[in-house]
Write a protein that holds these residues in place. Structure first.
Motif, PDB file in Angstrom:
ATOM      1  N   ARG A   1       2.205  -7.628  12.831  1.00  0.00           N
ATOM      2  CA  ARG A   1       3.343  -6.705  12.867  1.00  0.00           C
ATOM      3  C   ARG A   1       3.087  -5.536  11.918  1.00  0.00           C
ATOM      4  NH1 ARG A   1       8.583 -10.134  11.789  1.00  0.00           N
ATOM      5  NH2 ARG A   1       7.209 -11.178  10.293  1.00  0.00           N
ATOM      6  N   LEU A   2       3.265  -4.335  12.442  1.00  0.00           N
ATOM      7  CA  LEU A   2       2.961  -3.122  11.684  1.00  0.00           C
ATOM      8  C   LEU A   2       4.110  -2.801  10.735  1.00  0.00           C
ATOM      9  CD1 LEU A   2       1.038  -0.720  11.260  1.00  0.00           C
ATOM     10  CD2 LEU A   2       2.251   0.440  13.125  1.00  0.00           C
ATOM     11  N   ILE A   3       3.780  -2.651   9.453  1.00  0.00           N
ATOM     12  CA  ILE A   3       4.796  -2.355   8.437  1.00  0.00           C
ATOM     13  C   ILE A   3       4.925  -0.829   8.273  1.00  0.00           C
ATOM     14  CG2 ILE A   3       5.503  -2.726   6.052  1.00  0.00           C
ATOM     15  CD1 ILE A   3       3.618  -5.186   6.032  1.00  0.00           C
ATOM     16  N   TYR A   4       3.822  -0.186   7.926  1.00  0.00           N
ATOM     17  CA  TYR A   4       3.753   1.261   7.747  1.00  0.00           C
ATOM     18  C   TYR A   4       2.351   1.716   8.130  1.00  0.00           C
ATOM     19  CZ  TYR A   4       7.993   2.613   5.114  1.00  0.00           C
ATOM     20  OH  TYR A   4       9.281   2.912   4.725  1.00  0.00           O
TER      21      TYR A   4
ATOM     22  N   ASP B   1      -2.461  10.781   7.275  1.00  0.00           N
ATOM     23  CA  ASP B   1      -3.050  11.800   6.405  1.00  0.00           C
ATOM     24  C   ASP B   1      -2.561  11.560   4.989  1.00  0.00           C
ATOM     25  OD1 ASP B   1      -3.428  15.440   6.876  1.00  0.00           O
ATOM     26  OD2 ASP B   1      -4.445  14.022   5.556  1.00  0.00           O
ATOM     27  N   VAL B   2      -3.200  12.215   4.055  1.00  0.00           N
ATOM     28  CA  VAL B   2      -2.762  12.087   2.653  1.00  0.00           C
ATOM     29  C   VAL B   2      -1.303  12.503   2.538  1.00  0.00           C
ATOM     30  CG1 VAL B   2      -3.148  12.951   0.311  1.00  0.00           C
ATOM     31  CG2 VAL B   2      -5.091  12.483   1.806  1.00  0.00           C
ATOM     32  N   LYS B   3      -0.552  11.702   1.814  1.00  0.00           N
ATOM     33  CA  LYS B   3       0.875  11.911   1.541  1.00  0.00           C
ATOM     34  C   LYS B   3       1.758  11.794   2.785  1.00  0.00           C
ATOM     35  CE  LYS B   3       0.231  14.755  -2.593  1.00  0.00           C
ATOM     36  NZ  LYS B   3       0.508  13.677  -3.541  1.00  0.00           N
ATOM     37  N   MET B   4       1.175  11.491   3.932  1.00  0.00           N
ATOM     38  CA  MET B   4       1.978  11.328   5.140  1.00  0.00           C
ATOM     39  C   MET B   4       2.115   9.839   5.436  1.00  0.00           C
ATOM     40  SD  MET B   4       2.414  14.465   5.618  1.00  0.00           S
ATOM     41  CE  MET B   4       3.333  14.503   7.135  1.00  0.00           C
ATOM     42  N   LYS B   5       3.299   9.455   5.891  1.00  0.00           N
ATOM     43  CA  LYS B   5       3.525   8.060   6.218  1.00  0.00           C
ATOM     44  C   LYS B   5       4.540   7.965   7.346  1.00  0.00           C
ATOM     45  CE  LYS B   5       7.063   7.679   2.654  1.00  0.00           C
ATOM     46  NZ  LYS B   5       7.433   7.104   1.345  1.00  0.00           N
ATOM     47  N   GLU B   6       4.403   6.875   8.101  1.00  0.00           N
ATOM     48  CA  GLU B   6       5.370   6.625   9.169  1.00  0.00           C
ATOM     49  C   GLU B   6       5.731   5.151   9.167  1.00  0.00           C
ATOM     50  OE1 GLU B   6       4.707  10.114  12.406  1.00  0.00           O
ATOM     51  OE2 GLU B   6       5.520   8.155  12.896  1.00  0.00           O
ATOM     52  N   LYS B   7       6.978   4.879   9.470  1.00  0.00           N
ATOM     53  CA  LYS B   7       7.426   3.495   9.554  1.00  0.00           C
ATOM     54  C   LYS B   7       6.836   2.829  10.785  1.00  0.00           C
ATOM     55  CE  LYS B   7      11.835   4.319   7.239  1.00  0.00           C
ATOM     56  NZ  LYS B   7      13.312   4.282   7.371  1.00  0.00           N
ATOM     57  N   GLY B   8       6.505   1.566  10.593  1.00  0.00           N
ATOM     58  CA  GLY B   8       6.068   0.752  11.704  1.00  0.00           C
ATOM     59  C   GLY B   8       7.236  -0.032  12.272  1.00  0.00           C
ATOM     60  N   ASP B   9       6.963  -1.254  12.668  1.00  0.00           N
ATOM     61  CA  ASP B   9       7.993  -2.063  13.312  1.00  0.00           C
ATOM     62  C   ASP B   9       8.900  -2.782  12.323  1.00  0.00           C
ATOM     63  OD1 ASP B   9       5.312  -2.874  15.483  1.00  0.00           O
ATOM     64  OD2 ASP B   9       6.906  -1.425  15.867  1.00  0.00           O
ATOM     65  N   ILE B  10       8.387  -3.066  11.128  1.00  0.00           N
ATOM     66  CA  ILE B  10       9.159  -3.855  10.154  1.00  0.00           C
ATOM     67  C   ILE B  10       9.058  -3.245   8.754  1.00  0.00           C
ATOM     68  CG2 ILE B  10       9.143  -6.058  11.406  1.00  0.00           C
ATOM     69  CD1 ILE B  10       6.716  -6.805   9.507  1.00  0.00           C
ATOM     70  N   PRO B  11       9.550  -2.021   8.534  1.00  0.00           N
ATOM     71  CA  PRO B  11       9.381  -1.374   7.232  1.00  0.00           C
ATOM     72  C   PRO B  11      10.360  -1.823   6.140  1.00  0.00           C
ATOM     73  CG  PRO B  11      10.603   0.037   8.718  1.00  0.00           C
ATOM     74  CD  PRO B  11      10.228  -1.191   9.514  1.00  0.00           C
TER      75      PRO B  11
ATOM     76  N   ARG C   1      -7.333   5.692  -0.041  1.00  0.00           N
ATOM     77  CA  ARG C   1      -6.533   4.644  -0.662  1.00  0.00           C
ATOM     78  C   ARG C   1      -5.112   4.597  -0.089  1.00  0.00           C
ATOM     79  NH1 ARG C   1      -7.447   2.051  -5.580  1.00  0.00           N
ATOM     80  NH2 ARG C   1      -9.224   3.463  -5.884  1.00  0.00           N
ATOM     81  N   PHE C   2      -4.673   3.397   0.244  1.00  0.00           N
ATOM     82  CA  PHE C   2      -3.338   3.224   0.832  1.00  0.00           C
ATOM     83  C   PHE C   2      -2.711   1.997   0.178  1.00  0.00           C
ATOM     84  CE2 PHE C   2       0.007   4.116   3.494  1.00  0.00           C
ATOM     85  CZ  PHE C   2       0.169   3.349   4.640  1.00  0.00           C
ATOM     86  N   SER C   3      -1.575   2.193  -0.455  1.00  0.00           N
ATOM     87  CA  SER C   3      -0.942   1.109  -1.213  1.00  0.00           C
ATOM     88  C   SER C   3       0.347   0.663  -0.548  1.00  0.00           C
ATOM     89  CB  SER C   3      -0.634   1.577  -2.642  1.00  0.00           C
ATOM     90  OG  SER C   3      -1.800   2.018  -3.279  1.00  0.00           O
ATOM     91  N   LEU C   4       0.564  -0.616  -0.587  1.00  0.00           N
ATOM     92  CA  LEU C   4       1.821  -1.208  -0.090  1.00  0.00           C
ATOM     93  C   LEU C   4       2.594  -1.725  -1.290  1.00  0.00           C
ATOM     94  CD1 LEU C   4       3.475  -2.147   2.453  1.00  0.00           C
ATOM     95  CD2 LEU C   4       2.325  -4.357   2.177  1.00  0.00           C
ATOM     96  N   ILE C   5       3.875  -1.379  -1.348  1.00  0.00           N
ATOM     97  CA  ILE C   5       4.712  -1.753  -2.487  1.00  0.00           C
ATOM     98  C   ILE C   5       5.909  -2.558  -2.006  1.00  0.00           C
ATOM     99  CG2 ILE C   5       6.056  -0.858  -4.437  1.00  0.00           C
ATOM    100  CD1 ILE C   5       4.205   1.819  -3.609  1.00  0.00           C
ATOM    101  N   LEU C   6       6.106  -3.695  -2.644  1.00  0.00           N
ATOM    102  CA  LEU C   6       7.314  -4.476  -2.425  1.00  0.00           C
ATOM    103  C   LEU C   6       8.170  -4.274  -3.674  1.00  0.00           C
ATOM    104  CD1 LEU C   6       4.887  -5.884  -0.826  1.00  0.00           C
ATOM    105  CD2 LEU C   6       6.324  -7.934  -0.859  1.00  0.00           C
ATOM    106  N   GLU C   7       9.233  -3.523  -3.546  1.00  0.00           N
ATOM    107  CA  GLU C   7      10.025  -3.136  -4.714  1.00  0.00           C
ATOM    108  C   GLU C   7      10.652  -4.342  -5.403  1.00  0.00           C
ATOM    109  OE1 GLU C   7      10.345  -0.236  -6.153  1.00  0.00           O
ATOM    110  OE2 GLU C   7       9.256   0.974  -4.695  1.00  0.00           O
TER     111      GLU C   7
END
Lengths: 113, 112
Positions: A44-47, A51-61, A73-79
């Motif tokens: 399941r796609l999260i995000y 491109d740099v600084k660009m992001k899009e929501k996936g199915d379960i953001p 580099r691409f980081s995933l953060i769980l707040e």
């Protein structure tokens, strides 16, 4: 040899902790992705980021955020981690206008107690 | 709306026999179809792909067949080996796009 490297293979965190999952690719790919894999639910796609600084929501953001300050580099953060975020997290990269071959990292198994 | 479907969550086959994994899709705009293999605690690895203008692609023991009129593809593994036991994901890609669409996977078990 092309490579997608995820910073941690196994993590154990407590409910409410902030969690960072890091991913680096060495192929100069434009697109990077974070998926989670759970039994019976597939990938399941999260995000994703195209491109740099660009992001899009996936199915379960919900419950996640991402950061892409550099192309590699691409980081995933769980707040605030919750037990239902216990999962296998997979980072991947893709070259735009390719034949669709997605390159995955080894995965990060996160357990939230 | 699931655009790529793998309707069999699991498949069990004897060593040496043929394994056939199936995948259906709904979007006729897909240009490429790919199969990935995933072992537990590892990331998926690319196995084989096929362009939408082809109907067959072969690589060693692995062959993928595409039936565009039926919007169906299948992965054949001959002969099946115990090391083929893994989860197999079907995926579809539109050229120039920036993401793939995955099926939910089929767990293949090859028994001795």
């Amino acid at each position: 040899d092309v490579k997608v490297t995820q910073s941690s293979r196994y993590l154990v965190k407590r409910t409410g902790e902030k969690v960072f999952l890091e991913c680096v690719q060495d192929m100069d790919h434009e697109n990077m992705f974070w998926y989670r894999q759970d039994p019976g639910l597939g990938l399941r796609l999260i995000y994703f980021s195209y491109d740099v600084k660009m992001k899009e929501k996936g199915d379960i953001p919900e419950g996640y955020s991402v950061s892409r300050e550099k192309k590699e580099r691409f980081s995933l953060i769980l707040e605030s981690a919750s037990t239902n975020q216990t999962s296998m997290y997979l980072c991947a990269s893709l070259r735009t206008s390719s034949t669709g071959e997605l390159f995955f990292g080894e995965g990060s198994r996160l357990t939230v107690l | 709306d699931q655009q790529v479907k793998q309707n069999s969550p699991s498949l069990s086959v004897q060593e040496g026999r043929i394994s056939i994994l199936n995948c259906d899709y709904t979007n006729s705009m897909f240009d490429y179809f790919l199969w990935y293999k995933k072992y537990p605690a590892e990331g998926p690895t690319f196995l084989i792909s096929i362009s939408s203008i082809k109907d067959k692609n072969e690589d060693g023991r692995f062959t993928v067949f595409l039936n565009k009129s039926a919007k169906h593809l299948s992965l054949h593994i001959v002969p099946s080996q115990p090391g083929d036991s893994a989860v197999y994901f079907c995926a579809a890609y539109t050229w120039g796009g920036n993401k793939l669409t995955f099926g939910t996977g089929t767990q293949l078990k090859v028994e001795l």
